[in-house]
Design a protein around this motif. Structure first.
Motif, PDB file in Angstrom:
ATOM      1  N   THR A 197      16.691 -38.650 -73.390  1.00  0.00           N
ATOM      2  CA  THR A 197      16.281 -37.432 -73.720  1.00  0.00           C
ATOM      3  C   THR A 197      17.600 -36.564 -73.990  1.00  0.00           C
ATOM      4  O   THR A 197      18.440 -36.138 -73.095  1.00  0.00           O
ATOM      5  CB  THR A 197      15.251 -36.563 -72.802  1.00  0.00           C
ATOM      6  N   LEU A 198      17.567 -35.859 -75.250  1.00  0.00           N
ATOM      7  CA  LEU A 198      18.554 -34.829 -75.626  1.00  0.00           C
ATOM      8  C   LEU A 198      18.057 -33.419 -75.653  1.00  0.00           C
ATOM      9  O   LEU A 198      16.894 -33.399 -76.191  1.00  0.00           O
ATOM     10  CB  LEU A 198      19.046 -35.107 -76.875  1.00  0.00           C
ATOM     11  N   PHE A 199      18.613 -32.550 -75.367  1.00  0.00           N
ATOM     12  CA  PHE A 199      18.459 -30.983 -75.206  1.00  0.00           C
ATOM     13  C   PHE A 199      19.131 -30.219 -76.454  1.00  0.00           C
ATOM     14  O   PHE A 199      20.248 -30.193 -76.227  1.00  0.00           O
ATOM     15  CB  PHE A 199      18.221 -30.361 -74.006  1.00  0.00           C
ATOM     16  N   LEU A 200      18.371 -29.243 -77.043  1.00  0.00           N
ATOM     17  CA  LEU A 200      18.997 -28.535 -77.902  1.00  0.00           C
ATOM     18  C   LEU A 200      18.798 -27.200 -77.544  1.00  0.00           C
ATOM     19  O   LEU A 200      17.432 -26.635 -77.513  1.00  0.00           O
ATOM     20  CB  LEU A 200      18.571 -28.806 -79.476  1.00  0.00           C
ATOM     21  N   MET A 201      19.766 -26.390 -77.116  1.00  0.00           N
ATOM     22  CA  MET A 201      19.487 -25.109 -76.630  1.00  0.00           C
ATOM     23  C   MET A 201      19.983 -24.076 -77.831  1.00  0.00           C
ATOM     24  O   MET A 201      21.191 -24.142 -78.105  1.00  0.00           O
ATOM     25  CB  MET A 201      20.142 -24.874 -75.365  1.00  0.00           C
ATOM     26  N   ALA A 233      27.253 -33.195 -70.928  1.00  0.00           N
ATOM     27  CA  ALA A 233      27.520 -33.227 -72.428  1.00  0.00           C
ATOM     28  C   ALA A 233      26.893 -34.509 -73.069  1.00  0.00           C
ATOM     29  O   ALA A 233      27.187 -34.274 -74.451  1.00  0.00           O
ATOM     30  CB  ALA A 233      29.231 -33.471 -72.515  1.00  0.00           C
ATOM     31  N   HIS A 234      26.443 -35.376 -72.567  1.00  0.00           N
ATOM     32  CA  HIS A 234      25.718 -36.493 -73.319  1.00  0.00           C
ATOM     33  C   HIS A 234      24.210 -36.130 -73.568  1.00  0.00           C
ATOM     34  O   HIS A 234      23.689 -36.926 -74.286  1.00  0.00           O
ATOM     35  CB  HIS A 234      25.682 -37.695 -72.439  1.00  0.00           C
ATOM     36  N   PHE A 249      28.724 -24.355 -68.942  1.00  0.00           N
ATOM     37  CA  PHE A 249      27.296 -25.073 -68.702  1.00  0.00           C
ATOM     38  C   PHE A 249      27.586 -26.720 -68.601  1.00  0.00           C
ATOM     39  O   PHE A 249      26.840 -27.308 -67.815  1.00  0.00           O
ATOM     40  CB  PHE A 249      26.288 -24.682 -69.545  1.00  0.00           C
ATOM     41  N   GLY A 250      28.320 -26.838 -69.505  1.00  0.00           N
ATOM     42  CA  GLY A 250      28.833 -28.670 -69.360  1.00  0.00           C
ATOM     43  C   GLY A 250      28.865 -29.204 -70.812  1.00  0.00           C
ATOM     44  O   GLY A 250      28.715 -30.380 -70.883  1.00  0.00           O
ATOM     45  N   ILE A 251      28.421 -28.354 -71.778  1.00  0.00           N
ATOM     46  CA  ILE A 251      28.343 -28.781 -73.234  1.00  0.00           C
ATOM     47  C   ILE A 251      29.677 -28.734 -73.821  1.00  0.00           C
ATOM     48  O   ILE A 251      30.565 -28.135 -73.588  1.00  0.00           O
ATOM     49  CB  ILE A 251      27.343 -27.873 -74.047  1.00  0.00           C
ATOM     50  N   ILE A 256      28.601 -27.697 -80.167  1.00  0.00           N
ATOM     51  CA  ILE A 256      28.198 -26.463 -80.176  1.00  0.00           C
ATOM     52  C   ILE A 256      28.272 -25.812 -81.491  1.00  0.00           C
ATOM     53  O   ILE A 256      29.142 -26.208 -82.546  1.00  0.00           O
ATOM     54  CB  ILE A 256      29.254 -25.610 -79.283  1.00  0.00           C
ATOM     55  N   PHE A 257      27.041 -25.680 -82.145  1.00  0.00           N
ATOM     56  CA  PHE A 257      26.771 -25.228 -83.618  1.00  0.00           C
ATOM     57  C   PHE A 257      26.991 -23.673 -83.537  1.00  0.00           C
ATOM     58  O   PHE A 257      26.461 -23.041 -82.739  1.00  0.00           O
ATOM     59  CB  PHE A 257      25.489 -25.663 -84.065  1.00  0.00           C
TER      60      PHE A 257
END
Length: 545
Positions: A197-201, A233-234, A249-251, A256-257
């Protein structure tokens, strides 16, 4: 700035209302009314003949637009002037879908290269995820994407993704979380595998309360299932202006866009905020979405008012709001994929023009920002259409339907079309007492009951509607449709002398909400607010009634 209600065209329109006959008569008088009051632009067809409007009405409405210097305002927006005056920002969502390569300046900096760089970065990212090169903390490819946002960072991507379901590539599944209610994210996470699972914040500040809370919950869920801090980061990507907070946060900064001040949240789906859309339908289809919007932009910027689809729709809606006292507009989508569109247009319009103060700081003395609501046909015909047909209020309606279905099964689409067109006809012509009585002539009722029932079956008609058609719902036509309503909203804001691009009403709720949160988390009873707020806070802290 001349007071709106003192403009010559406004005064003339006030008198003109009394001159408009029933639409039945307008159609009877002009066999060419449909041809004369319809037009095509950017792959869309608009029939606006079923409106309480004559040539004189339209002439006066266009004169009002001219007296309001609408052309100057349109040019200022496309040029990048800071038309968001309360925040001193340009409004350039149109630049996001302009692939001409021409320079667009913000504070003397050409933003066109940065827009293209972001599109390229989106394409590279999507390719990495869908190809399997992007892997989670256990080396597995991503199967699910959870998009976390609120407002425009949530609703636009969700509605467009839903609308373009036939174009999903199938590489990943996408889920949307916005509400801070813990049930929302809990239910989403239940069926997901943290390894894939990948999260886009999406948060400009990386601090929006709802979005940050949900993101922290998602991070905790990941860590609870065996991931380490370095694995974040993954599994997390951010669309934000606050690179420092996202990195903390760890990104990975590479993931980062950008979010830009010259794009408002409710106009942001065309930017990296649209990443969930692009992940589902692919970059080629996402670019087609941009291209469709750009076609409508060009039409809006160049067409004379008399042939300008956004201007015509805006001015007719304003006609009902300000001169007939209409308090709402309904959007009726005759396509299941477009079922979320009314909610999107609701946010677009009501957050933009729900204002009481003009650009020069005066209080308005006329109606602004009608309530936008709606749903999908034919469901609504068995519910709120009753109010449209026989209710006492005037509710202008927009009907939206593609001529071709993505799922042409049996008689479904022709029946859908018959209902759509039949509803617009019924709203326009209504049914007289004599017609109702005639329909009952062969019934077994006695004459007295026939007369009574006939009265209940009367519908006044003369209820206005627009009908928007497209060949088929595609990324291109959807882009044009959304841009049409963006510009319609902008036009009304110009006429009403509003800043359609700030949202101070939203800000106040955030501020007070944070204050209440501190009191809810405190060990002391709340005593210094109003009695109602104190009482509710203290009841919540008790946890029981």
């Amino acid at each position: 700035m001349t007071k709106l209600t003192q403009l010559p065209s406004w005064l003339a329109l006030t008198d003109h209302v009394q001159e408009i006959p029933h639409m039945r008569d307008l159609f009877a008088q002009d066999s060419q009314r449909f041809d004369n009051m319809s037009l095509s632009a950017a792959g869309l067809f608009l029939d606006y003949s079923k409106n309480r409007a004559t040539d004189k009405t339209l002439s006066l409405l266009f004169q009002l637009a001219k007296e309001s210097n609408l052309s100057t305002h349109i040019a200022a927006m496309f040029k990048g002037d800071k038309i968001n005056t309360t925040e001193q920002r340009a409004v350039l969502h149109t630049a996001l879908r302009d692939n001409s390569g021409k320079a667009t300046l913000v504070d003397d900096i050409n933003i066109a290269p940065e827009i293209q760089t972001t599109l390229d970065k989106m394409a590279q990212f999507i390719d990495a995820v869908t190809s399997g090169r992007w892997q989670g903390y256990t080396g597995k490819k991503m199967t699910d994407v959870v998009s976390i946002g609120i407002g425009g960072s949530f609703l636009g991507p969700k509605v467009v993704s839903q609308a373009l379901r036939p174009y999903w590539s199938g590489h990943v599944n996408c889920h949307f979380v916005a509400n801070v209610d813990g049930t929302s994210i809990s239910e989403k996470l239940k069926g997901l595998n943290p390894e894939t699972t990948l999260f886009l914040m999406s948060s400009k500040s990386f601090g929006t309360q709802e979005t940050l809370t949900n993101t922290l919950t998602a991070k905790a869920w990941l860590l609870e299932h065996g991931a380490k801090q370095q694995d974040v980061a993954h599994h997390f990507v951010a669309i934000t202006s606050n690179v420092a907070k996202a990195t903390e946060f760890g990104i990975d900064p590479k993931n980062i866009f950008p979010m830009w001040d010259w794009v408002g949240g409710r106009y942001s789906l065309w930017s990296a905020i649209g990443l969930p859309i692009a992940m589902l339908i692919g970059m080629d289809n996402f670019k087609a979405l941009l291209a469709g919007a750009n076609k409508m932009d060009k039409h809006f910027a160049s067409a004379p008012f008399e042939e300008n689809m956004p201007v015509i729709m805006a001015m007719l809606s304003l006609w009902y709001t300000n001169f007939y006292g209409a308090q709402s507009n309904v959007v009726l989508t005759y396509d299941h994929y477009l079922r979320g569109l009314p909610a999107y247009f609701q946010q677009l319009d009501m957050e933009s023009n729900g204002k009481t103060t003009t650009l020069n700081g005066a209080s308005v003395d006329y109606s602004t920002g009608p309530v936008i609501w709606g749903g999908e046909g034919t469901n609504g015909q068995h519910a709120y259409h009753q109010l449209l047909h026989q209710g006492t209020g005037l509710i202008p309606a927009d009907f939206i339907m593609p001529l071709q279905s993505h799922n042409p099964i049996g008689e479904h689409h022709i029946q859908l079309a018959s209902n759509c067109f039949g509803q617009t006809q019924a709203l326009m012509q209504g049914r007289t007492y004599e017609e109702s009585l005639s329909e009952l002539s062969s019934s077994s009722l006695n004459e007295q009951d026939k007369a009574l029932i006939a009265k209940h079956k009367v519908m006044p008609g003369n209820k206005p509607s627009n009908t928007l058609l497209m060949d088929k719902l595609t990324p291109d036509t959807l882009g044009a449709l959304i841009a049409l309503y963006e510009h319609r909203t902008f036009v009304q804001g110009v006429i009403w002398q509003l800043n359609s691009f700030d949202q101070w009403g939203v800000e106040l709720g955030k501020i007070l909400g944070n204050d209440v949160l501190e009191r809810l988390e405190s060990s002391k009873p709340s005593q210094t607010l109003d009695a109602s707020s104190n009482g509710l806070i203290n009841l919540f802290r008790q946890g029981t009634l």
